[in-house]
Design a protein around this motif. Structure first.
Motif, PDB file in Angstrom:
ATOM      1  N   ALA A   1       0.818  -1.217   0.000  1.00  0.00           N
ATOM      2  CA  ALA A   1       0.000   0.000   0.000  1.00  0.00           C
ATOM      3  C   ALA A   1       0.852   1.269   0.000  1.00  0.00           C
ATOM      4  O   ALA A   1       0.455   2.279  -0.571  1.00  0.00           O
ATOM      5  CB  ALA A   1      -0.930  -0.007   1.210  1.00  0.00           C
ATOM      6  N   LEU A   2       2.023   1.209   0.628  1.00  0.00           N
ATOM      7  CA  LEU A   2       2.863   2.405   0.751  1.00  0.00           C
ATOM      8  C   LEU A   2       4.010   2.455  -0.248  1.00  0.00           C
ATOM      9  O   LEU A   2       4.870   3.322  -0.135  1.00  0.00           O
ATOM     10  CB  LEU A   2       3.428   2.489   2.175  1.00  0.00           C
ATOM     11  N   GLN A   3       4.028   1.565  -1.221  1.00  0.00           N
ATOM     12  CA  GLN A   3       5.140   1.558  -2.171  1.00  0.00           C
ATOM     13  C   GLN A   3       5.167   2.799  -3.052  1.00  0.00           C
ATOM     14  O   GLN A   3       6.195   3.142  -3.611  1.00  0.00           O
ATOM     15  CB  GLN A   3       5.110   0.298  -3.024  1.00  0.00           C
ATOM     16  N   GLN A   4       4.045   3.505  -3.169  1.00  0.00           N
ATOM     17  CA  GLN A   4       4.008   4.718  -3.984  1.00  0.00           C
ATOM     18  C   GLN A   4       4.638   5.913  -3.270  1.00  0.00           C
ATOM     19  O   GLN A   4       4.947   6.909  -3.898  1.00  0.00           O
ATOM     20  CB  GLN A   4       2.572   5.054  -4.362  1.00  0.00           C
ATOM     21  N   PHE A   5       4.807   5.807  -1.964  1.00  0.00           N
ATOM     22  CA  PHE A   5       5.418   6.887  -1.200  1.00  0.00           C
ATOM     23  C   PHE A   5       6.882   6.544  -0.953  1.00  0.00           C
ATOM     24  O   PHE A   5       7.183   5.551  -0.301  1.00  0.00           O
ATOM     25  CB  PHE A   5       4.697   7.078   0.134  1.00  0.00           C
ATOM     26  N   PRO A   6       7.798   7.364  -1.441  1.00  0.00           N
ATOM     27  CA  PRO A   6       9.216   7.041  -1.274  1.00  0.00           C
ATOM     28  C   PRO A   6       9.649   7.213   0.189  1.00  0.00           C
ATOM     29  O   PRO A   6       9.074   7.998   0.936  1.00  0.00           O
ATOM     30  CB  PRO A   6       9.911   8.066  -2.168  1.00  0.00           C
TER      31      PRO A   6
ATOM     32  N   ALA B   1       6.076  13.986  -0.333  1.00  0.00           N
ATOM     33  CA  ALA B   1       5.627  13.124   0.768  1.00  0.00           C
ATOM     34  C   ALA B   1       6.625  11.994   0.963  1.00  0.00           C
ATOM     35  O   ALA B   1       7.427  11.702   0.075  1.00  0.00           O
ATOM     36  CB  ALA B   1       4.250  12.546   0.460  1.00  0.00           C
ATOM     37  N   CYS B   2       6.565  11.363   2.113  1.00  0.00           N
ATOM     38  CA  CYS B   2       7.384  10.182   2.359  1.00  0.00           C
ATOM     39  C   CYS B   2       6.719   9.337   3.432  1.00  0.00           C
ATOM     40  O   CYS B   2       5.894   9.826   4.201  1.00  0.00           O
ATOM     41  CB  CYS B   2       8.807  10.541   2.752  1.00  0.00           C
ATOM     42  N   ALA B   3       7.082   8.072   3.456  1.00  0.00           N
ATOM     43  CA  ALA B   3       6.560   7.160   4.474  1.00  0.00           C
ATOM     44  C   ALA B   3       7.582   7.049   5.596  1.00  0.00           C
ATOM     45  O   ALA B   3       8.783   7.013   5.358  1.00  0.00           O
ATOM     46  CB  ALA B   3       6.298   5.794   3.864  1.00  0.00           C
TER      47      ALA B   3
ATOM     48  N   MET C   1      -1.212  16.805  -1.334  1.00  0.00           N
ATOM     49  CA  MET C   1      -2.189  16.404  -0.323  1.00  0.00           C
ATOM     50  C   MET C   1      -3.587  16.354  -0.932  1.00  0.00           C
ATOM     51  O   MET C   1      -4.358  15.436  -0.656  1.00  0.00           O
ATOM     52  CB  MET C   1      -2.155  17.382   0.854  1.00  0.00           C
ATOM     53  N   LYS C   2      -3.911  17.314  -1.771  1.00  0.00           N
ATOM     54  CA  LYS C   2      -5.218  17.313  -2.441  1.00  0.00           C
ATOM     55  C   LYS C   2      -5.375  16.081  -3.315  1.00  0.00           C
ATOM     56  O   LYS C   2      -6.433  15.452  -3.341  1.00  0.00           O
ATOM     57  CB  LYS C   2      -5.373  18.583  -3.281  1.00  0.00           C
ATOM     58  N   VAL C   3      -4.326  15.714  -4.032  1.00  0.00           N
ATOM     59  CA  VAL C   3      -4.376  14.543  -4.899  1.00  0.00           C
ATOM     60  C   VAL C   3      -4.574  13.274  -4.076  1.00  0.00           C
ATOM     61  O   VAL C   3      -5.408  12.423  -4.401  1.00  0.00           O
ATOM     62  CB  VAL C   3      -3.085  14.439  -5.750  1.00  0.00           C
ATOM     63  N   VAL C   4      -3.822  13.142  -2.997  1.00  0.00           N
ATOM     64  CA  VAL C   4      -3.923  11.943  -2.161  1.00  0.00           C
ATOM     65  C   VAL C   4      -5.300  11.834  -1.531  1.00  0.00           C
ATOM     66  O   VAL C   4      -5.914  10.758  -1.533  1.00  0.00           O
ATOM     67  CB  VAL C   4      -2.825  11.949  -1.075  1.00  0.00           C
ATOM     68  N   LEU C   5      -5.804  12.925  -1.004  1.00  0.00           N
ATOM     69  CA  LEU C   5      -7.119  12.884  -0.371  1.00  0.00           C
ATOM     70  C   LEU C   5      -8.223  12.630  -1.383  1.00  0.00           C
ATOM     71  O   LEU C   5      -9.205  11.954  -1.075  1.00  0.00           O
ATOM     72  CB  LEU C   5      -7.371  14.177   0.403  1.00  0.00           C
ATOM     73  N   ALA C   6      -8.094  13.165  -2.581  1.00  0.00           N
ATOM     74  CA  ALA C   6      -9.107  12.931  -3.608  1.00  0.00           C
ATOM     75  C   ALA C   6      -9.120  11.465  -4.037  1.00  0.00           C
ATOM     76  O   ALA C   6     -10.183  10.890  -4.283  1.00  0.00           O
ATOM     77  CB  ALA C   6      -8.846  13.831  -4.815  1.00  0.00           C
ATOM     78  N   ARG C   7      -7.950  10.840  -4.125  1.00  0.00           N
ATOM     79  CA  ARG C   7      -7.879   9.445  -4.544  1.00  0.00           C
ATOM     80  C   ARG C   7      -8.327   8.493  -3.459  1.00  0.00           C
ATOM     81  O   ARG C   7      -8.881   7.442  -3.736  1.00  0.00           O
ATOM     82  CB  ARG C   7      -6.459   9.088  -4.957  1.00  0.00           C
ATOM     83  N   SER C   8      -8.085   8.820  -2.195  1.00  0.00           N
ATOM     84  CA  SER C   8      -8.384   7.876  -1.116  1.00  0.00           C
ATOM     85  C   SER C   8      -9.743   8.123  -0.469  1.00  0.00           C
ATOM     86  O   SER C   8     -10.191   7.323   0.332  1.00  0.00           O
ATOM     87  CB  SER C   8      -7.293   7.930  -0.053  1.00  0.00           C
ATOM     88  N   ALA C   9     -10.415   9.213  -0.811  1.00  0.00           N
ATOM     89  CA  ALA C   9     -11.674   9.530  -0.145  1.00  0.00           C
ATOM     90  C   ALA C   9     -12.761   8.503  -0.450  1.00  0.00           C
ATOM     91  O   ALA C   9     -13.485   8.074   0.439  1.00  0.00           O
ATOM     92  CB  ALA C   9     -12.136  10.919  -0.549  1.00  0.00           C
TER      93      ALA C   9
END
Length: 122
Positions: free
Chosen positions: A41-46, A79-81, A99-107
Motif C-alpha cells: 500500500a505504501l510503495q508509492q510513497f518514497p 511526501a514520504c513514508a 495532499m489534495k491529490v492523495v485525499l481525492a484518490r483515497s476519499a
C-alpha cells in the motif's frame, strides 16, 4: 499414587505449551501478512530503507526529530513514508497540492481498515 497425578500435570503442561506455541506462530503470520499489505500500500510513497522491526526509529533518536525530517523534506519534496516499527507506518504529506491529490484518490476508497493508513500532517 503420585505418578499418575504427575503424568496428568505433565501432559496438561505439554498441551498448554503446544497451544501457546501455535498461537505465537499464528500471531507472527498475522504480523507478517499485515506488513506485506502495508509495504504494498505504501510503495508509492518514497522513503529511505528501514529496519523490518525498528523502522526509522533509530534515525530519529540519534539526531532528534527536526533534523532528519528536514533532510527528508529536501530529498522527498512531496511526501514520504515513515515506519515507526514492524507494522506501524505514517505517511507524511507536506505539499498542499500533493495532499489534495492523495485525499481525492483515497476519499472514495477508504474503508474501516484503511482509515488509519493515512495520517496527514500539515
Amino acid at each position: 499414587m503420585t505418578v499418575p497425578a504427575l503424568a496428568s500435570v505433565s501432559g496438561l503442561l505439554q498441551v498448554a505449551s503446544l497451544l501457546g506455541l501455535l498461537l505465537l506462530l499464528l500471531k507472527a503470520a498475522q504480523l507478517y501478512l499485515r506488513r506485506q499489505w502495508l509495504l504494498k500500500a505504501l510503495q508509492q510513497f518514497p522513503s529511505p530503507p528501514s529496519h523490518w522491526l525498528y523502522g526509522h526509529s533509530r534515525e530519529f533518536q540519534e539526531e532528534g526529530e527536526l533534523q532528519p525530517l528536514l533532510k527528508r523534506v529536501e530529498k522527498y519534496p512531496s511526501a514520504c513514508a515513515r515506519w515507526r516499527w514492524g507494522t506501524r507506518a505514517v505517511v507524511l504529506v507536506y505539499d498542499p497540492d500533493y495532499m489534495k491529490v492523495v485525499l481525492a484518490r483515497s476519499a472514495h476508497k477508504a474503508g474501516q481498515g484503511q482509515q488509519n493508513l493515512l495520517r496527514v500532517k500539515a
